[in-house]
Enzyme design. Sequence first.
Site, PDB file in Angstrom:
ATOM      1  N   CYS A 387       0.814  -1.130  -0.253  1.00 30.80           N
ATOM      2  CA  CYS A 387       0.107   0.030  -0.053  1.00 30.80           C
ATOM      3  C   CYS A 387       0.874   1.120   0.117  1.00 30.80           C
ATOM      4  CB  CYS A 387      -1.132   0.191   1.057  1.00 30.80           C
ATOM      5  SG  CYS A 387      -0.090  -0.038   2.877  1.00 30.80           S
ATOM      6  N   HIS A 549     -16.702 -13.780 -33.003  1.00 28.82           N
ATOM      7  CA  HIS A 549     -15.810 -12.752 -33.276  1.00 28.82           C
ATOM      8  C   HIS A 549     -15.214 -12.256 -34.396  1.00 28.82           C
ATOM      9  CE1 HIS A 549     -13.287 -15.976 -31.866  1.00 28.82           C
ATOM     10  NE2 HIS A 549     -12.398 -15.479 -32.146  1.00 28.82           N
TER      11      HIS A 549
END
Length: 633
Positions: A387, A549
């Site tokens: 963090c 696709h």
Amino acid sequence: MSGGTGIKLKVQKFGNALSSMILPNIGAFLAWGLITALFIPTGWLPNKALAELVGPTVTYLLPILIGYTGGKIVYGHRGGLVGAIATSGVIIGANIPMFLGAMIMGPLGGYLIKKFDKIIEGKIKTGFEMLVDNFSAGILGALLSIGAFLGVSPVVDLVSAGLASGVEWLVHAGLLPLASLFIEPGKVLFLNNAINHGVLTPIGIEQARQYGKSVLFLLEANPGPGMGVLLAYCFFGKGNAKKTAPGAAIIHFFGGIHEIYFPYILMKPFLFVATILGGMSGVFTLVALKGGLVGPASPGSILAVLAVTPKSFSGFAANIADVLVSLTVSFVISSLILKTDKAGNEDLDEATRKMESMKGKQSRISSVLTEAQSFDPKAIKKIIFACDAGMGSSAMGASLLRKKVKAAGLAIDVTNIAVSSIPSDAQIVVTQSELTPRARDKAPNAYHVSVDNFLSSPAYDLLINQLKNSVKVEVEDHSNREEAFEDEGVLRDENIFISRSFASKEEVIRFAGQALVDGGYVLPSYIDGMIERDKEMSTYMGNEIAIPHGTENVKKEVLASGVVIIQIPDGVDFDGNKVRLVFGIAGKNNGHLALLSKIAVVCAEIGNVEKLVQAKSAQDIKAVINGAIAQNA
């Protein structure tokens, strides 16, 4: 981004940079605070010999530690070494504790030695590496130390003198409450002694001689503003800051060591507002009630304040009211700042994060179709949580995963550090989603796990499962990470079509392509690419599903990753195979591979396909998909 938001973010980043240098050294601050509170002449256990520890600790040890930490953040131990040497110059050249100078010289030393090493990289003959490393660090450190001694120290002294002059002017102008505009920020920049003993005490002594007391003795010594900040952290802080705040509050309020709360403000610079307004409210109360002290309260302990309060009810009432009012105002404002901080969002945001976790948004470890490097989980020895400062949310997350690792019987070390200190050879790195780009820059070859909530994430259990079962962990291809697939906006209700029928596979493919066009995911020319792709190789995937696709040639026609789902209860023929579910795919860069992975997870079981075919609404379709993904996470 608005101008105000941009300024706020810059201030927060500045505060984070300062806190990352101070927070790792909180233990040293606490040690110094305890020694001071115990052994100085006005302390709990006065001891002349042991009190000699106080001055050198605050003058030399703490700034050196801060300088070393700042350099290490930038460039590891080598950066810390040069940063510490550079800091020594600014310490020796000043007459006050040089914390601010250390915060400048430490990172600067780390940055310059890093640049130097980059310049000479690959140019040193074999066998001379250690010689060059040692001499370059020594020479650069010496030059920076001299520069700090001659240049930085006088500047900080000048800043100190300027703040002192500002306070003196306010005193003479009768604008005493405004003195907090200078005093409170000056204190947090470790200029408290210069302000208190350099300006306020001499003037206060003169006033006390004339009137028997002076309010000036309480302007800097008032423990109320700092106590308000620490109490707010006790209730609304996070991680290590919340855990250490109660102890710091005791040392600050009863020991009078104000420096103990300074790092808590540096973590979130907007807390300056709380201490300034708290100080102003206290001074206004003090003047209105005609309070004051008969002599300096040093250190600024509530006990010291009461000890030099005039022996009268009105005197005690005024001074106690000063402390309580400033404490209350500071506490209320600090609480609002901490509660509204981005790290602790509103309930709606928290609910959104929980919803995303339940959807398995962060479960990308399971993707076996992503183009990626892979490594053997058996080789993993450490998982890193990171963090901003390495002491808050990452410590909690590391604790949770450490328990899961132990329960799984895995011989893997779990540790937490600051994101700026992530080693380049890290294997697995867990960070909050906002910090993941920085973590990737520090360790580009690691596998990165992004979570929104360190305390609750399905990614933890999924990672443990992958490691425990010796399944290869897939490392994402970071070359296109800016276009990484995300769930938001990809699967919308309007892109789910229930109970349709088609005469041929080309008809349903064109329908899917047009839906992608209408959704803003692709340009119209992408549809022909979808038809061409199915001609080259059937898009039938088994289990009564097809995934049409576009070809490689029409990737440039994709505007954003998206998917449409078409339910065909009666089925349509795909090269002799009955298809009842069609998933039309558009992937930005390689985004379609992540989409295929999720669909594969859901449709690998025919039971899930049957549930999708029987679903009566778009919401039912999404519920089946999310449920299947969560079950497989």
